[in-house]
Design a protein around this motif. Structure first.
Motif, PDB file in Angstrom:
ATOM      1  N   THR A   1      -0.903   1.667 -15.051  1.00 12.17           N
ATOM      2  CA  THR A   1      -0.873   0.466 -14.035  1.00 12.17           C
ATOM      3  C   THR A   1      -0.529   0.983 -12.667  1.00 12.17           C
ATOM      4  O   THR A   1      -1.291   0.229 -11.810  1.00 12.17           O
ATOM      5  N   ASP A   2       0.053   1.964 -12.626  1.00  9.83           N
ATOM      6  CA  ASP A   2       0.181   2.524 -11.187  1.00  9.83           C
ATOM      7  C   ASP A   2      -1.237   2.982 -10.470  1.00  9.83           C
ATOM      8  O   ASP A   2      -1.596   2.958  -9.366  1.00  9.83           O
ATOM      9  N   LEU A   3      -1.924   3.632 -11.513  1.00  3.88           N
ATOM     10  CA  LEU A   3      -3.351   4.098 -11.054  1.00  3.88           C
ATOM     11  C   LEU A   3      -4.230   3.232 -10.560  1.00  3.88           C
ATOM     12  O   LEU A   3      -5.027   3.076  -9.978  1.00  3.88           O
ATOM     13  N   ALA A   4      -3.882   1.992 -11.421  1.00  8.51           N
ATOM     14  CA  ALA A   4      -5.025   0.814 -11.321  1.00  8.51           C
ATOM     15  C   ALA A   4      -4.767   0.053  -9.894  1.00  8.51           C
ATOM     16  O   ALA A   4      -5.385  -0.381  -9.284  1.00  8.51           O
ATOM     17  N   ALA A   5      -3.224   0.062  -9.876  1.00 10.16           N
ATOM     18  CA  ALA A   5      -2.904  -0.390  -8.591  1.00 10.16           C
ATOM     19  C   ALA A   5      -3.223   0.214  -7.356  1.00 10.16           C
ATOM     20  O   ALA A   5      -3.854  -0.229  -6.351  1.00 10.16           O
ATOM     21  N   LEU A   6      -3.422   1.707  -7.300  1.00  7.57           N
ATOM     22  CA  LEU A   6      -4.000   2.346  -6.237  1.00  7.57           C
ATOM     23  C   LEU A   6      -5.341   2.195  -6.182  1.00  7.57           C
ATOM     24  O   LEU A   6      -5.892   2.118  -5.085  1.00  7.57           O
ATOM     25  N   ALA A   7      -6.195   1.811  -7.242  1.00  5.18           N
ATOM     26  CA  ALA A   7      -7.557   1.846  -7.218  1.00  5.18           C
ATOM     27  C   ALA A   7      -8.180   0.633  -6.365  1.00  5.18           C
ATOM     28  O   ALA A   7      -9.056   0.427  -5.601  1.00  5.18           O
ATOM     29  N   ARG A   8      -7.117  -0.484  -6.150  1.00  2.00           N
ATOM     30  CA  ARG A   8      -7.453  -1.575  -5.115  1.00  2.00           C
ATOM     31  C   ARG A   8      -7.748  -0.932  -3.696  1.00  2.00           C
ATOM     32  O   ARG A   8      -8.503  -1.765  -3.082  1.00  2.00           O
ATOM     33  N   TRP A   9      -6.981  -0.069  -3.235  1.00  2.00           N
ATOM     34  CA  TRP A   9      -7.109   0.214  -1.969  1.00  2.00           C
ATOM     35  C   TRP A   9      -8.299   1.200  -1.585  1.00  2.00           C
ATOM     36  O   TRP A   9      -8.343   1.559  -0.391  1.00  2.00           O
TER      37      TRP A   9
ATOM     38  N   PHE B   1       0.650  -1.107   0.099  1.00  2.00           N
ATOM     39  CA  PHE B   1      -0.141  -0.040   0.240  1.00  2.00           C
ATOM     40  C   PHE B   1       0.840   1.384  -0.061  1.00  2.00           C
ATOM     41  O   PHE B   1       0.542   2.095  -0.753  1.00  2.00           O
ATOM     42  N   LEU B   2       1.927   1.200   0.865  1.00  2.00           N
ATOM     43  CA  LEU B   2       2.713   2.499   0.940  1.00  2.00           C
ATOM     44  C   LEU B   2       3.361   2.680  -0.578  1.00  2.00           C
ATOM     45  O   LEU B   2       3.503   4.062  -1.015  1.00  2.00           O
ATOM     46  N   MET B   3       3.765   1.767  -1.068  1.00  2.31           N
ATOM     47  CA  MET B   3       4.559   1.922  -2.387  1.00  2.31           C
ATOM     48  C   MET B   3       3.304   2.278  -3.409  1.00  2.31           C
ATOM     49  O   MET B   3       3.773   3.391  -4.231  1.00  2.31           O
ATOM     50  N   ASP B   4       2.032   1.701  -3.697  1.00  2.44           N
ATOM     51  CA  ASP B   4       1.242   2.132  -4.472  1.00  2.44           C
ATOM     52  C   ASP B   4       0.779   3.524  -4.098  1.00  2.44           C
ATOM     53  O   ASP B   4       0.561   4.082  -5.182  1.00  2.44           O
ATOM     54  N   TYR B   5       0.646   3.925  -2.991  1.00  2.00           N
ATOM     55  CA  TYR B   5       0.061   5.122  -2.855  1.00  2.00           C
ATOM     56  C   TYR B   5       1.065   6.321  -2.978  1.00  2.00           C
ATOM     57  O   TYR B   5       0.971   7.253  -3.444  1.00  2.00           O
ATOM     58  N   LEU B   6       2.462   6.166  -2.549  1.00  2.96           N
ATOM     59  CA  LEU B   6       3.313   6.943  -2.800  1.00  2.96           C
ATOM     60  C   LEU B   6       3.644   7.198  -4.031  1.00  2.96           C
ATOM     61  O   LEU B   6       3.998   8.277  -4.644  1.00  2.96           O
ATOM     62  N   LYS B   7       3.455   6.115  -4.868  1.00  2.50           N
ATOM     63  CA  LYS B   7       4.021   6.370  -6.574  1.00  2.50           C
ATOM     64  C   LYS B   7       2.719   7.380  -7.289  1.00  2.50           C
ATOM     65  O   LYS B   7       3.216   8.051  -8.035  1.00  2.50           O
ATOM     66  N   SER B   8       1.685   7.297  -6.771  1.00  2.00           N
ATOM     67  CA  SER B   8       0.360   7.976  -7.436  1.00  2.00           C
ATOM     68  C   SER B   8       0.359   9.473  -6.679  1.00  2.00           C
ATOM     69  O   SER B   8      -0.240  10.520  -7.270  1.00  2.00           O
ATOM     70  N   SER B   9       1.031   9.731  -5.403  1.00  2.00           N
ATOM     71  CA  SER B   9       0.864  10.947  -4.775  1.00  2.00           C
ATOM     72  C   SER B   9       2.249  11.921  -4.551  1.00  2.00           C
ATOM     73  O   SER B   9       1.982  12.969  -4.412  1.00  2.00           O
ATOM     74  N   ALA B  10       3.232  11.035  -4.043  1.00  2.00           N
ATOM     75  CA  ALA B  10       4.414  11.875  -3.798  1.00  2.00           C
ATOM     76  C   ALA B  10       5.223  12.668  -4.808  1.00  2.00           C
ATOM     77  O   ALA B  10       5.197  12.021  -6.052  1.00  2.00           O
ATOM     78  N   PRO B  11       5.117  13.972  -4.762  1.00  2.00           N
ATOM     79  CA  PRO B  11       5.663  14.811  -5.948  1.00  2.00           C
ATOM     80  C   PRO B  11       7.085  14.669  -6.363  1.00  2.00           C
ATOM     81  O   PRO B  11       7.944  15.309  -5.987  1.00  2.00           O
ATOM     82  N   PHE B  12       7.412  13.526  -7.079  1.00  2.00           N
ATOM     83  CA  PHE B  12       8.660  13.205  -7.734  1.00  2.00           C
ATOM     84  C   PHE B  12       8.574  12.980  -9.240  1.00  2.00           C
ATOM     85  O   PHE B  12       7.494  12.590  -9.651  1.00  2.00           O
TER      86      PHE B  12
ATOM     87  N   ALA C   1       1.414  25.230  -7.365  1.00  2.00           N
ATOM     88  CA  ALA C   1       2.406  24.385  -8.116  1.00  2.00           C
ATOM     89  C   ALA C   1       1.529  23.714  -9.471  1.00  2.00           C
ATOM     90  O   ALA C   1       0.774  23.144  -9.116  1.00  2.00           O
ATOM     91  N   PHE C   2       2.315  23.731 -10.460  1.00  2.00           N
ATOM     92  CA  PHE C   2       1.919  22.921 -11.645  1.00  2.00           C
ATOM     93  C   PHE C   2       2.963  21.905 -12.001  1.00  2.00           C
ATOM     94  O   PHE C   2       4.195  22.365 -12.006  1.00  2.00           O
ATOM     95  N   PHE C   3       2.843  20.920 -12.176  1.00  2.00           N
ATOM     96  CA  PHE C   3       3.697  19.688 -12.589  1.00  2.00           C
ATOM     97  C   PHE C   3       3.001  18.525 -13.314  1.00  2.00           C
ATOM     98  O   PHE C   3       1.651  18.291 -13.230  1.00  2.00           O
ATOM     99  N   PRO C   4       3.738  17.652 -13.965  1.00  2.00           N
ATOM    100  CA  PRO C   4       3.132  16.663 -14.628  1.00  2.00           C
ATOM    101  C   PRO C   4       2.798  15.334 -13.784  1.00  2.00           C
ATOM    102  O   PRO C   4       3.065  15.686 -12.528  1.00  2.00           O
ATOM    103  N   PRO C   5       2.105  14.381 -14.018  1.00  2.00           N
ATOM    104  CA  PRO C   5       1.654  13.391 -13.070  1.00  2.00           C
ATOM    105  C   PRO C   5       2.897  12.661 -12.713  1.00  2.00           C
ATOM    106  O   PRO C   5       3.800  12.728 -13.295  1.00  2.00           O
TER     107      PRO C   5
END
Lengths: 85, 161, 161, 85
Positions: free
Chosen positions: C141-149, C111-122, D77-81
């Motif tokens: 696929t990352d968004l699909a992974a997140l939808a599970r939770w 969960f931590l991985m799925d969630y951070l991949k879709s929300s942490a600004p990197f 802030a504006f940024f890509p996915p």
């Protein structure tokens, strides 16, 4: 037929030894047959196999069911359900 | 694909480095470490002794690992299981699954643990402060966990009568 | 509950030891390590640069971690995410979940991985041998992974128009 | 209203700067309003926001949707996915 028997965990403790080499009489076809024969060998065996549903068996290091025929097995092990990991 | 059954401790970081060295196809590494808990059913324990069936243990762990490789695209796996007398906080078992896909790595590591817990011939005995040793009961939840994976042939591991 | 955003590398073994030291309630520790793969869509890459949004990154990772603690009985968690220029094989991210229950530890780490991949600004930029840098596309696929939770409130993270 | 704008990844590259302080005219209520206003400021902005579905926004470091009102925000802030992990 001579087989090597191995006992582990509380099966070993109840029987009082970790293994033994035994000559099996004719008529012992399956694992369940062997459990019944062993249970009659003495009170320590009777106690170890008192709850046969709690004792697992392996033939030559592979898990087997009670109805599995012994075949030309060399090593038979009895032990409780495993609790590793 | 590597398995080890040993009395010695292991270091998770060193094992990961060794397993993945030189392979830049890997993008995801999942590890599971099982450790000795300090209490069992509310009673503090002073030690845990792990007995095993030499020979069959290695064969079962290799079978478990091979099954995982048949199910997921894995670049590398490792299973290390300790035996002997351990103390609270000590490491018991290490599983590593490395893949280019993170969900494959997660699923394979969880599968390896579920499967080895129900098939590898290890038995735990916990000793409490009064010196009494108790064999740990197999847990129904472990069998339920295994059922998720639809393992064929595993029903061979049943009661002896 | 700890998060770190850093340029420096990390050592999985040392992080596990530090996180779990002195806590013998823990019986299960799951780690996930994400590493730089040597090729992207078949093209070898020479480096990967991770840009991030200082301040928001820490806030999002803390939110992700807090959400996990609300869902599973966790004794300890850690998220370490690197930024800057990395090479193939280098570590990118480390997630650790420690619990008394192994399935909780597995699920929380995933969960931590799925969630951070879709929300942490990197944001990742891959540079190939010809010197061309390409921003990595977000994967469906990352968004699909997140939808599970079944995350509530996460739909806030959508397109800007 | 003066706000601090921040741009990341290819949004930053297309606009050609990592941020700027701008005075917003009245009538800009939502994030989408701001995107439209910025797009009209010059070709570099027009290109950065050419595919608005590919640009995400954060108000004071929280993810928001296009229809979110700016309110009394200080940092936008504006940024890509995002592609971390």
């Amino acid at each position: 037929m001579t087989v090597q028997l191995l006992y582990f965990a509380w099966v070993r403790e109840k029987i009082g030894r970790s293994g033994e080499s035994l000559e099996l009489p004719p008529g012992i076809v399956t694992v369940a047959d062997l459990v019944r024969w062993l249970s009659a060998r003495g009170p320590e065996y009777a106690e170890a196999f008192a709850r046969p549903d709690l004792v697992r068996a392996a033939l030559d290091q592979s898990h087997v069911k009670p109805e599995t025929p012994l075949g030309r097995v060399r090593e038979i092990a009895f032990f409780p359900p495993v609790t590793g990991g | 694909m590597t398995i080890r059954v040993q009395a010695e401790d292991f270091d998770v970081g060193a094992e990961v480095r060794q397993l993945t060295a030189g392979n830049t196809d890997i993008g995801a590494v999942v590890t599971f470490t099982g450790t000795v808990r300090g209490a069992a059913k509310g009673r503090p324990i002073v030690s845990m002794t792990l007995e095993h069936y030499p020979g069959m243990t290695e064969a079962e762990l290799a079978r478990v690992e091979s099954e995982a490789h048949g199910r997921w695209p894995l670049d590398a796996t490792l299973i290390v299981h300790r035996y002997g007398e351990l103390r609270p906080g000590d490491n018991i078992v290490l599983v590593i699954a490395a893949s280019r896909h993170r969900h494959a790595a997660f699923e394979a590591a969880e599968f390896l643990m579920d499967y080895l817990k129900s098939s590898a011939p290890f038995w735990k005995k916990e000793t409490t402060a009064d010196g009494v040793g108790r064999w740990v009961d197999a847990r129904e939840t472990d069998l339920a966990a295994l059922a998720r994976w639809n393992l064929q042939g595993h029903s061979r591991s049943r009661a002896a009568e």
